[in-house]
Write a protein that holds these residues in place. Structure first.
Motif, PDB file in Angstrom:
ATOM      1  N   GLY A 261       1.188  14.856  -8.191  1.00  0.00           N
ATOM      2  CA  GLY A 261       2.306  15.979  -8.390  1.00  0.00           C
ATOM      3  C   GLY A 261       2.450  16.308  -9.895  1.00  0.00           C
ATOM      4  O   GLY A 261       2.344  17.660 -10.205  1.00  0.00           O
ATOM      5  N   PHE A 262       2.432  15.351 -10.786  1.00  0.00           N
ATOM      6  CA  PHE A 262       2.549  15.607 -12.248  1.00  0.00           C
ATOM      7  C   PHE A 262       1.421  16.365 -12.800  1.00  0.00           C
ATOM      8  O   PHE A 262       1.539  17.338 -13.598  1.00  0.00           O
ATOM      9  N   TYR A 263       0.275  15.990 -12.231  1.00  0.00           N
ATOM     10  CA  TYR A 263      -0.963  16.635 -12.685  1.00  0.00           C
ATOM     11  C   TYR A 263      -0.930  18.237 -12.248  1.00  0.00           C
ATOM     12  O   TYR A 263      -1.055  19.057 -13.191  1.00  0.00           O
ATOM     13  N   ILE A 264      -0.714  18.484 -11.241  1.00  0.00           N
ATOM     14  CA  ILE A 264      -0.554  19.923 -10.560  1.00  0.00           C
ATOM     15  C   ILE A 264       0.533  20.638 -11.298  1.00  0.00           C
ATOM     16  O   ILE A 264       0.170  21.771 -11.852  1.00  0.00           O
ATOM     17  N   GLY A 265       1.723  19.840 -11.542  1.00  0.00           N
ATOM     18  CA  GLY A 265       2.671  20.887 -12.339  1.00  0.00           C
ATOM     19  C   GLY A 265       2.205  20.952 -13.806  1.00  0.00           C
ATOM     20  O   GLY A 265       2.469  22.260 -14.097  1.00  0.00           O
ATOM     21  N   LYS A 266       1.392  20.114 -14.373  1.00  0.00           N
ATOM     22  CA  LYS A 266       1.070  20.506 -15.847  1.00  0.00           C
ATOM     23  C   LYS A 266       0.087  21.538 -15.715  1.00  0.00           C
ATOM     24  O   LYS A 266       0.299  22.350 -16.610  1.00  0.00           O
ATOM     25  N   VAL A 267      -0.868  21.613 -14.879  1.00  0.00           N
ATOM     26  CA  VAL A 267      -1.629  22.810 -14.845  1.00  0.00           C
ATOM     27  C   VAL A 267      -0.863  24.069 -14.731  1.00  0.00           C
ATOM     28  O   VAL A 267      -1.471  25.026 -15.352  1.00  0.00           O
TER      29      VAL A 267
ATOM     30  N   TRP B  87       0.808  -1.210   0.115  1.00  0.00           N
ATOM     31  CA  TRP B  87      -0.043   0.046  -0.088  1.00  0.00           C
ATOM     32  C   TRP B  87       0.898   1.351   0.070  1.00  0.00           C
ATOM     33  O   TRP B  87       0.410   2.228  -0.503  1.00  0.00           O
ATOM     34  N   ILE B  88       2.162   1.048   0.600  1.00  0.00           N
ATOM     35  CA  ILE B  88       2.895   2.187   0.446  1.00  0.00           C
ATOM     36  C   ILE B  88       3.035   2.739  -0.853  1.00  0.00           C
ATOM     37  O   ILE B  88       3.109   3.941  -1.384  1.00  0.00           O
ATOM     38  N   SER B  89       3.645   1.569  -1.742  1.00  0.00           N
ATOM     39  CA  SER B  89       3.765   1.929  -3.071  1.00  0.00           C
ATOM     40  C   SER B  89       2.713   2.428  -4.043  1.00  0.00           C
ATOM     41  O   SER B  89       2.844   3.327  -4.742  1.00  0.00           O
ATOM     42  N   VAL B  90       1.618   2.138  -3.621  1.00  0.00           N
ATOM     43  CA  VAL B  90       0.234   2.508  -4.227  1.00  0.00           C
ATOM     44  C   VAL B  90       0.290   4.031  -3.788  1.00  0.00           C
ATOM     45  O   VAL B  90       0.062   4.812  -4.703  1.00  0.00           O
ATOM     46  N   ALA B  91       0.444   4.302  -2.457  1.00  0.00           N
ATOM     47  CA  ALA B  91       0.310   5.784  -2.212  1.00  0.00           C
ATOM     48  C   ALA B  91       1.303   6.690  -2.654  1.00  0.00           C
ATOM     49  O   ALA B  91       1.188   7.581  -3.343  1.00  0.00           O
ATOM     50  N   ALA B  92       2.510   6.015  -2.856  1.00  0.00           N
ATOM     51  CA  ALA B  92       3.497   6.833  -3.460  1.00  0.00           C
ATOM     52  C   ALA B  92       3.242   7.134  -4.962  1.00  0.00           C
ATOM     53  O   ALA B  92       3.293   8.168  -5.469  1.00  0.00           O
ATOM     54  N   VAL B  93       2.619   6.016  -5.604  1.00  0.00           N
ATOM     55  CA  VAL B  93       2.306   6.481  -7.176  1.00  0.00           C
ATOM     56  C   VAL B  93       1.137   7.442  -7.208  1.00  0.00           C
ATOM     57  O   VAL B  93       1.314   8.330  -8.223  1.00  0.00           O
ATOM     58  N   ILE B  94       0.163   7.318  -6.400  1.00  0.00           N
ATOM     59  CA  ILE B  94      -0.778   8.270  -6.306  1.00  0.00           C
ATOM     60  C   ILE B  94      -0.345  10.063  -6.130  1.00  0.00           C
ATOM     61  O   ILE B  94      -0.507  10.625  -6.843  1.00  0.00           O
TER      62      ILE B  94
END
Lengths: 169, 157
Positions: B85-91, B73-80
């Motif tokens: 982060g990428f999404y906000i940066g793009k905006v 679940w840690i890896s899942v959280a990290a991916v999310i």
């Protein structure tokens, strides 16, 4: 299921589980470990507990199987369970040496019985279960339980009579 | 009378035919003090049974609420977190500068910005104007030719 609910289910029969384990494993410590193990197994499978018709009978069967497994592994290792239930019985001893002694004899006689008979004596004469319940717990039929019980009781009586009359007849 | 009854019960008991109630009667009889001498040997047996009923499990039950912490679940959280982060940066870095719907307005704005550019450009070229001075300098150097002419005349002689 919370811990409290679980304890409410388990508390009425946890002593019985312990005594049954002790009957088979002899040592108090081993029996305590076995009881804990059985209860933890129940706790881990607490989601399924509602499905069991009779949790008590189920736990008794589980205990029996667990103890047999224990005994088998001990035998395989060629280790005998040494039981050393040290207790400070100083005052009781002085008062009731004689009674204790003969009661102790009963314990020894029962210990010498085959495992199956030991189980049945424990379940019937100490825990006072129905024949039907015992049959279900041990996965035997009713008559077989009666026969084994009768044999065990006769053996105990014979040996007790022998010790009782020792030196007299 | 009682003794007779007990003896009968004992026989049934040994054959495993007694009911739980009858066994209770036997236990009560043998835990009492007036046991017939010929039945004395049964006494320890029933006393033992009764005493054993009282033994209790005193150890507490270690109930752990299973801490089934799954590291996946840690890896899942990290991916999310990464994806957010990428999404906000793009905006934040989008190239949308806005657009004009009216062509006239667009032309005006365009010419305004072109004017601005040319102004700055002219400023640049104005400083380049100093290069003319350099040209003036080089033209004065032309007088050197005069000197050369005179020297040539001298050397001819």
């Amino acid at each position: 299921m919370t811990q409290l609910e679980f304890l409410n289910i388990v508390t009425p029969f946890k002593d019985k589980v312990f005594r049954l384990a002790k009957r088979l494993l002899v040592s108090t410590e081993e029996a305590e470990d076995a009881t804990q193990e059985v209860l933890i197994k129940l706790w881990n499978n607490k989601a399924k507990i509602q499905e069991y018709k009779n949790v008590e009978a189920f736990s008794m069967t589980m205990t029996k199987n667990y103890c047999f497994d224990k005994l088998k592994s001990k035998q395989a290792q060629n280790l005998k369970i040494v039981h050393s239930n040290y207790e400070d019985k100083q005052t009781a001893l002085q008062k009731q040496v004689e009674l204790n002694d003969s009661v102790h004899w009963v314990e020894k006689i029962i210990e010498a019985l085959p495992e199956q008979q030991r189980l049945i004596i424990q379940l019937r004469d100490i825990e006072e279960y129905d024949f039907d319940e015992i049959a279900k717990m041990l996965d035997m039929n009713n008559t077989a339980v009666r026969v084994a019980l009768s044999r065990a009781r006769k053996t105990i009586r014979e040996k007790l009579t022998n010790t009782h009359n020792y030196g007299i007849k | 009378m009682v003794l007779n009854n007990i003896e009968k019960l004992l026989e049934k008991y040994e054959n495993g035919e007694t009911s739980l109630k009858e066994e209770q009667v036997l236990k009560n009889y043998f835990s009492g003090s007036n046991v017939a001498p010929q039945l004395e040997m049964y006494k320890p047996m029933f006393t033992y049974f009764l005493a054993n009923q009282k033994e209790q499990f005193t150890k507490d039950v270690p109930l752990k609420t299973k801490q089934n912490f799954n590291y996946k679940w840690i890896s899942v959280a990290a991916v999310i977190v990464l994806m957010i982060g990428f999404y906000i940066g793009k905006v934040n870095h989008s190239n949308d500068l806005g657009t004009y719907d009216d062509p006239q307005l667009a032309f005006n704005e365009f010419s305004k910005s072109m004017e601005l550019i040319s102004n700055q450009f002219n400023k640049g070229t104005a400083t380049v104007g100093y290069l003319n001075e350099v040209n003036k300098g080089t033209s004065t150097l032309g007088y050197l030719n005069e000197i050369e002419n005179s020297t040539r005349i001298i050397f001819k002689n």
